[in-house]
Each structure stands twice: as C-alpha cells, then as structure tokens.
Motif scaffolding. Structure first.
Motif, short mmCIF file in Angstrom:
data_model
loop_
_atom_site.label_atom_id
_atom_site.label_comp_id
_atom_site.label_asym_id
_atom_site.label_seq_id
_atom_site.Cartn_x
_atom_site.Cartn_y
_atom_site.Cartn_z
N ARG A 173 0.86 -1.19 0.00
CA ARG A 173 0.00 0.00 0.00
C ARG A 173 0.89 1.24 0.00
O ARG A 173 1.92 1.28 0.68
N ALA A 174 0.51 2.23 -0.79
CA ALA A 174 1.25 3.50 -0.80
C ALA A 174 0.95 4.21 0.51
O ALA A 174 -0.21 4.47 0.83
N VAL A 175 1.97 4.45 1.30
CA VAL A 175 1.77 5.12 2.59
C VAL A 175 2.64 6.36 2.64
O VAL A 175 3.57 6.50 1.85
N GLU A 176 2.30 7.23 3.57
CA GLU A 176 3.15 8.40 3.81
C GLU A 176 4.12 7.99 4.93
O GLU A 176 3.68 7.76 6.06
N ILE A 177 5.39 7.82 4.57
CA ILE A 177 6.36 7.31 5.55
C ILE A 177 6.62 8.36 6.64
O ILE A 177 6.84 9.53 6.35
N ILE A 178 6.57 7.91 7.87
CA ILE A 178 6.92 8.78 9.02
C ILE A 178 8.43 8.68 9.19
O ILE A 178 8.97 7.58 9.29
N LEU A 179 9.12 9.81 9.20
CA LEU A 179 10.59 9.80 9.13
C LEU A 179 11.25 9.47 10.48
O LEU A 179 12.12 10.19 10.96
N ILE A 180 10.81 8.37 11.07
CA ILE A 180 11.40 7.92 12.34
C ILE A 180 11.78 6.46 12.19
O ILE A 180 10.96 5.65 11.76
N GLU A 181 13.04 6.13 12.53
CA GLU A 181 13.45 4.72 12.59
C GLU A 181 13.23 4.29 14.03
O GLU A 181 13.84 4.85 14.95
N VAL A 182 12.35 3.33 14.20
CA VAL A 182 11.99 2.88 15.55
C VAL A 182 12.74 1.58 15.82
O VAL A 182 12.59 0.62 15.07
N ILE A 183 13.56 1.57 16.86
CA ILE A 183 14.44 0.42 17.11
C ILE A 183 14.17 -0.19 18.48
O ILE A 183 14.62 0.34 19.50
N PRO A 184 13.43 -1.30 18.51
CA PRO A 184 13.31 -2.02 19.78
C PRO A 184 14.60 -2.82 20.02
O PRO A 184 15.13 -3.46 19.12
N ARG A 185 15.10 -2.74 21.26
CA ARG A 185 16.34 -3.45 21.59
C ARG A 185 16.10 -4.39 22.77
O ARG A 185 15.56 -3.98 23.80
N VAL A 197 14.34 2.82 20.97
CA VAL A 197 15.10 4.00 20.53
C VAL A 197 14.45 4.55 19.27
O VAL A 197 14.02 3.77 18.42
N MET A 198 14.37 5.87 19.18
CA MET A 198 13.84 6.49 17.95
C MET A 198 14.89 7.39 17.34
O MET A 198 15.44 8.26 18.02
N ASP A 199 15.20 7.14 16.06
CA ASP A 199 16.17 7.97 15.33
C ASP A 199 15.44 8.73 14.23
O ASP A 199 14.51 8.19 13.61
N TYR A 200 15.89 9.96 13.97
CA TYR A 200 15.34 10.74 12.86
C TYR A 200 15.93 10.19 11.57
O TYR A 200 17.15 10.13 11.42
N LYS A 201 15.06 9.74 10.66
CA LYS A 201 15.52 9.11 9.41
C LYS A 201 15.97 10.20 8.45
O LYS A 201 15.16 10.78 7.72
N ASP A 257 21.07 10.39 10.93
CA ASP A 257 20.08 9.65 11.74
C ASP A 257 20.23 9.89 13.25
O ASP A 257 20.39 8.95 14.03
N PRO A 258 20.15 11.15 13.70
CA PRO A 258 20.32 11.38 15.14
C PRO A 258 19.15 10.85 15.96
O PRO A 258 18.02 10.79 15.48
N MET A 259 19.44 10.48 17.19
CA MET A 259 18.37 10.01 18.07
C MET A 259 17.42 11.18 18.35
O MET A 259 17.85 12.31 18.52
N ILE A 260 16.11 10.91 18.37
CA ILE A 260 15.14 11.96 18.71
C ILE A 260 14.22 11.45 19.81
O ILE A 260 14.22 10.27 20.13
N ASN A 261 13.45 12.37 20.36
CA ASN A 261 12.38 11.96 21.27
C ASN A 261 11.07 12.56 20.75
O ASN A 261 11.06 13.21 19.70
N GLU A 262 9.99 12.35 21.47
CA GLU A 262 8.71 12.79 20.93
C GLU A 262 8.64 14.31 20.79
O GLU A 262 8.05 14.81 19.83
N ASP A 263 9.23 15.05 21.74
CA ASP A 263 9.18 16.51 21.65
C ASP A 263 9.88 17.01 20.38
O ASP A 263 9.40 17.92 19.71
#
Ligand code: UDP
Length: 237
Positions: free
Chosen positions: A81-93, A118-122, A128-134
């Motif tokens: 499906r064509a989606v609008e990608i959210i520019l966050i790489e979500v990494i469960p560790r 961990v969430m990184d800005y794609k 790809d720096p780490m980001i948070n929700e804010d």
C-alpha cells in the motif's frame, strides 16, 4: 503492472503501478553500510529478504498488526500500500549491540530486563540522530498521539517477533521498524529482514544478519539462505 520508478534507496527500488494506492517494492542484491560508505552485492540477497519480509508481514497481520504488505508479484517484488512514511526509525532493543554499545557504557550482550525503544530521525543528511517525541513534534513529522501509537505497536511487534524467532532458533538483539500513514491509520511499512534485524543463532551466537557484511564476518548469502530456510522453508521445496 510496474510503471515508472518512484524512488531508489540503498537496497530497494519503489515503482508506481496503475493504481495510485499501490506501489511495488523491489528488493535488490545491493548492500550498503556505514551511511553508504561501504558497498557490495550479495547473490540472492534481495530474494531471501523479500521472502522473509513477506512471511513476517503476513504473520504480523495474523496477530492483528496492520502492515503495508499486500502480496508478492515476483520472487523479489512486493505489492504494498502506498503510505506516507513517518521519518522515524523505531528500534526495539532486547540485547545490547551496535550503536547503543558505542554511545553509552553498555556492554555488548547485555540483556535488557524490559525492551529499550530508541527512535532515530531518518535523515542521511543529519546522520540519523536520536530523537524523542518533543523533537519529532517540533519538526512536525508526527503528533504526540501518533508517537504513542507507534511505541505501543513497536513493542507489540517486538514481543511477537521475539517469540516467533525463538522458535526458529534465533535471538533478536534489535531491529528497525518504519511506520506509514494510510487512510488515517498507522501501519508497519518498509521491510523486516536480515538487513534490518540483528539475528543471532541461539546455539552458536553467530550473526546471521547484515553485521556479517559490516564486519566481514563470513558469507552473507549463505547466512541469509539459512535464515530463509528456517522462516520460509516452503520456498526450498
Ligand atoms: N538499522 C537499520 N537501518 C538503519 C540503521 C539501523 O535497519 O539505517 C537496524 C540495524 O540493522 C540494527 C538496528 O537497526 O538491527 C540497530 O542499529 P544500530 O543503531 O545499532 O546501528 P548500527 O550498529 O547498525 O550502526
């Protein structure tokens, strides 16, 4: 069916179809690591990753997790499906490996009591720096509600995958998820494969993922084939 190329990334090429709501994702044999600085090719890598990803998306759908997967159109091409990608790489560790052991005083192999998300800005441009929700909300890439939903979904996917892969003889130290928006819903997008997961053989501890390429640890095609043999045995019949 396949029309012009929409986008070509490091390991996949995305094509338009006659239907604007559907795209074709072609898994290629090319490999890159270290922000594209190290490059190579591995025979059948695209095929194995496409088949592994397909099986995992189907399994997640069965468990009630929506994904962008629709069907396979060839051995290494997936209709999505064509989606609008959210520019966050979500990494469960689950077990410490990779960047978390370089950035923090956490030893490789440390088993986390609860998964660390961990969430990184794609963004290659920003490394790809780490980001948070804010930060994500400040950049306008997602809302607080979406991030809360992404966290819940990522942890659920992690739970499902850890159990599933354990049965196939793998540990899952970490993996990367991407999410997209479609019809007002958040779905799992991109791929879940040997390129985006750390997979360690449960009995030998050997890497069976892209770390083989990153750190020249052996024959990548052979390892991916072994992962495919355990996850999609039907393609070898
Ligand atoms: N990963 C990925 N794409 C990326 C960055 C990471 O698929 O652009 C995956 C990687 O394969 C690993 C996990 O995310 O399974 C965590 O990667 P990490 O942050 O440790 O970075 P690395 O050690 O790979 O540089």
């Amino acid at each position: 069916m396949k029309k012009e190329q929409l986008y070509s990334g490091k390991a996949k090429t995305i094509y338009k179809t006659e239907d604007p709501e559907k795209l074709i994702s072609e898994f290629r044999d090319s490999l890159t690591a270290f922000d594209g600085k190290k490059k190579s090719e591995a025979k059948n890598k695209g095929y194995f990753n496409a088949q592994i990803s397909k099986k995992i998306f189907e399994m997640l759908e069965d468990e009630g997790i929506p994904t962008h997967y629709i069907s396979m159109v060839s051995d290494n091409e997936m209709l999505v499906r064509a989606v609008e990608i959210i520019l966050i790489e979500v990494i469960p560790r689950n077990i410490a490996a990779g960047s978390i052991t370089r950035k923090y005083p956490i030893k490789e192999g440390t088993v986390f009591k609860t998964p660390v998300l961990v969430m990184d800005y794609k963004s290659d441009e920003h490394g790809d720096p780490m980001i948070n929700e804010d930060i994500a909300v400040a950049m306008g890439i997602a809302t607080y509600e979406e991030i809360a939903q992404i966290r819940t979904m990522a942890l659920k996917v992690n739970d499902i995958l850890v159990k599933y892969l354990d049965k196939k003889g793998f540990l899952l130290p970490d993996f990367k998820l991407e999410f997209g928006r479609v019809d007002g819903k958040i779905v799992v997008a991109d791929e879940i494969s040997c390129d985006t997961c750390r997979l360690w053989d449960k009995s030998t501890g050997q890497s069976m993922d892209k770390d083989i390429f990153r750190f020249d640890k052996g024959d990548l095609s052979k390892a991916y084939e072994e992962v495919a043999r355990r996850i999609v045995p039907e393609i070898f019949e």
